[in-house]
Design an enzyme around this catalytic site. Structure first.
Site, PDB file in Angstrom:
ATOM      1  N   CYS B  77       3.407  -7.945  34.593  1.00 38.48           N
ATOM      2  CA  CYS B  77       3.816  -6.830  33.727  1.00 38.48           C
ATOM      3  C   CYS B  77       4.825  -5.929  34.449  1.00 38.48           C
ATOM      4  O   CYS B  77       5.938  -6.361  34.712  1.00 38.48           O
ATOM      5  CB  CYS B  77       2.586  -6.065  33.234  1.00 38.48           C
ATOM      6  SG  CYS B  77       2.966  -4.915  31.897  1.00 38.48           S
ATOM      7  N   HIS B 175      -0.161 -10.229  30.500  1.00 35.14           N
ATOM      8  CA  HIS B 175      -1.283 -10.018  31.422  1.00 35.14           C
ATOM      9  C   HIS B 175      -2.187 -11.239  31.439  1.00 35.14           C
ATOM     10  O   HIS B 175      -3.045 -11.367  30.558  1.00 35.14           O
ATOM     11  CB  HIS B 175      -2.104  -8.799  30.977  1.00 35.14           C
ATOM     12  CG  HIS B 175      -1.417  -7.499  31.219  1.00 35.14           C
ATOM     13  ND1 HIS B 175      -1.531  -6.812  32.408  1.00 35.14           N
ATOM     14  CD2 HIS B 175      -0.601  -6.768  30.445  1.00 35.14           C
ATOM     15  CE1 HIS B 175      -0.807  -5.707  32.351  1.00 35.14           C
ATOM     16  NE2 HIS B 175      -0.226  -5.646  31.163  1.00 35.14           N
ATOM     17  N   GLU B 177      -4.619 -11.764  33.276  1.00 34.46           N
ATOM     18  CA  GLU B 177      -6.003 -11.318  33.529  1.00 34.46           C
ATOM     19  C   GLU B 177      -6.669 -10.785  32.260  1.00 34.46           C
ATOM     20  O   GLU B 177      -7.863 -10.542  32.247  1.00 34.46           O
ATOM     21  CB  GLU B 177      -6.014 -10.267  34.650  1.00 34.46           C
ATOM     22  CG  GLU B 177      -5.603  -8.847  34.275  1.00 34.46           C
ATOM     23  CD  GLU B 177      -4.092  -8.626  34.143  1.00 34.46           C
ATOM     24  OE1 GLU B 177      -3.326  -9.619  34.096  1.00 34.46           O
ATOM     25  OE2 GLU B 177      -3.676  -7.448  34.077  1.00 34.46           O
TER      26      GLU B 177
END
Lengths: 251, 195
Positions: B77, B175, B177
């Site tokens: 990001c 992202h 994650e």
């Protein structure tokens, strides 16, 4: 393909348990929030929202530990709201692993808090939740869990919070909440067309067609629901499979 | 395996560590130069504002550390944006690893792009077992322009670099994650890199 419409289950948390009411009252127990969160992720939830509806000073610590527990388990974005009154509260939930915070009463009390959080964590981190009720032909803003009128009009307030730095609006119609009669399409349309940030429609989802209606008839980026998902009457995957047949893009 | 997650004044580094924990991989969140240099892999996460993040990296000398690393480095990001040459956000010179510019989305649609979007033509080691049907979670108001280092694009308002790669430097705008099992696949691909 393009960006997808989001289906977002909301967990109202009270004393560490998920609860659900009708028109903001008559709370019923709906289970363990971590277990529900995991179930929703398997069903294809795009995000999760946790609203601590009985957040008090002495319960903040419990909340941080619950947020940590949830953050460790889930692999999609999640928002925490309820009793976020200061930058210190924001810092506590973000450091516990939340991705966004949702402000409601505190934003009305102190609109500058929106800008403070946006300045430190970015606009994308600040969701402003607006609880609105149709009174005398106007959509009015209520706070304090829907109990206190503010004198603000929902559309004006929505524009104002975006100006102040809100990155997303979570719009709940109190008239529709818990009724399963569908989202409030008119105010959702007005606000989603008037502001440049994503609007999440909330309150009233009772069937998969209600999600179709809100995505076809308004510019809402997501639909949020609690009750219909908690009790297993309809799964998130059912909603998404149906929306695909209606040519609405979902994940 | 030792993974260093760069600690700086931007965003939610905990969520990256949580994601690695779920994959059974230990990591350390650090701004210590020795720890960063000795790590087998380095993750450079970030949600925040480019200008203040670059200022912080320079004050700590982390800008020079980052560009000199030889092990695989993964920017996420804001991390990706800071690895580019210049960002309109704060009008700041960035690390210059990728020769491209970071610009603000024109306000012709909802900004930020917030939500799940698919990749176009994902290629290279980061995207093994990833297809154009997979969606990833994006949250951003600025985007990196497409350049020779682009290894996946995404279309929102306009086509932009969803992922960049040059030598040992990897980066995604989305992202991983927070992108469910598809995101975990990208993280696993990064963790498996042999260099």
């Amino acid at each position: 393909m393009a960006i997808k419409k989001r289906i977002i289950p909301c967990l109202d948390i009270k004393d560490g348990r998920t609860v659900k009411g009708v028109n903001f009252c008559d709370l019923r127990d709906a289970g363990d929030p971590v277990e529900l969160a995991k179930k929703y992720i398997e069903e294809g939830a795009d995000e999760l929202v946790f609203l601590d509806i009985a957040a008090t000073e002495e319960k903040r610590k419990t909340r941080a530990s619950l947020v940590r527990k949830i953050a460790a388990e889930i692999n999609i974005p999640f928002t925490v709201g309820g009793g976020i009154n200061s930058l210190a509260d924001v810092s506590a939930v973000i450091q516990s692993g939340a991705d966004k915070v949702s402000l409601n009463s505190s934003a009305v009390r102190n609109p500058y808090l929106i800008s403070e959080i946006a300045g430190q964590y970015g606009n994308q981190c600040v969701v402003v939740a607006i609880d609105t009720k149709y009174v005398n032909n106007e959509w009015c803003v209520f706070v304090g869990g829907g109990k206190i009128p503010t004198g603000l009009m929902a559309l004006d307030w929505a524009k104002k919070v975006v100006e102040l730095g809100a990155g997303e609006i979570l719009l709940t119609s109190m008239n529709n909440d818990g009724t399963r009669s569908g989202f409030a399409l008119d105010i959702t349309r007005q606000i989603s067309e008037a502001v440049g940030v994503p609007v999440i429609a909330s309150g009233g989802a009772g069937s998969k067609e209600h999600f179709r209606d809100v995505f076809q008839q308004t510019k809402a980026s997501g639909g949020l629901a609690a009750g219909i998902f908690h009790y297993g009457e309809i799964s998130i995957q059912d909603v998404k499979n149906y929306l695909k047949t209606q040519n609405i893009l979902v994940r | 395996m030792s993974i260093a997650i760069l600690k700086y004044n931007a965003g939610n580094v905990i969520s990256v560590q949580n994601a690695l924990n779920r994959l059974g991989v230990d990591s350390v969140i650090t701004d210590n130069e020795t720890e960063i240099r000795n790590a087998e892999k380095v993750i450079f996460p970030g949600v925040g504002e480019a200008g203040s993040a670059m200022k912080y990296l320079r004050e700590k000398g982390l800008d020079k550390v980052l560009i000199s690393l030889k092990q695989p480095v993964f920017g996420i990001c804001l991390g990706q944006q800071l690895m580019c040459a210049f960002s309109e956000e704060g009008a700041v010179n960035c690390l210059g690893i990728f020769k491209t510019l970071v610009k603000k989305f024109p306000p012709v649609d909802t900004v930020p792009q917030m939500g799940w979007n698919n990749l176009l033509n994902p290629r290279g080691e980061l995207f093994l077992n990833v297809t154009e049907r997979d969606d990833f979670y994006f949250v951003h108001s600025y985007y990196a322009e497409i350049c020779e280092n682009t290894v996946a694009t995404c279309d929102y308002i306009l086509p932009f670099s969803a992922a960049l790669q040059k030598d040992n430097f990897y980066a995604t705008q989305f992202h991983p994650e927070k992108s469910g099992s598809t995101g975990e696949q990208v993280l696993l691909n990064f963790l498996k890199l042999q260099k």
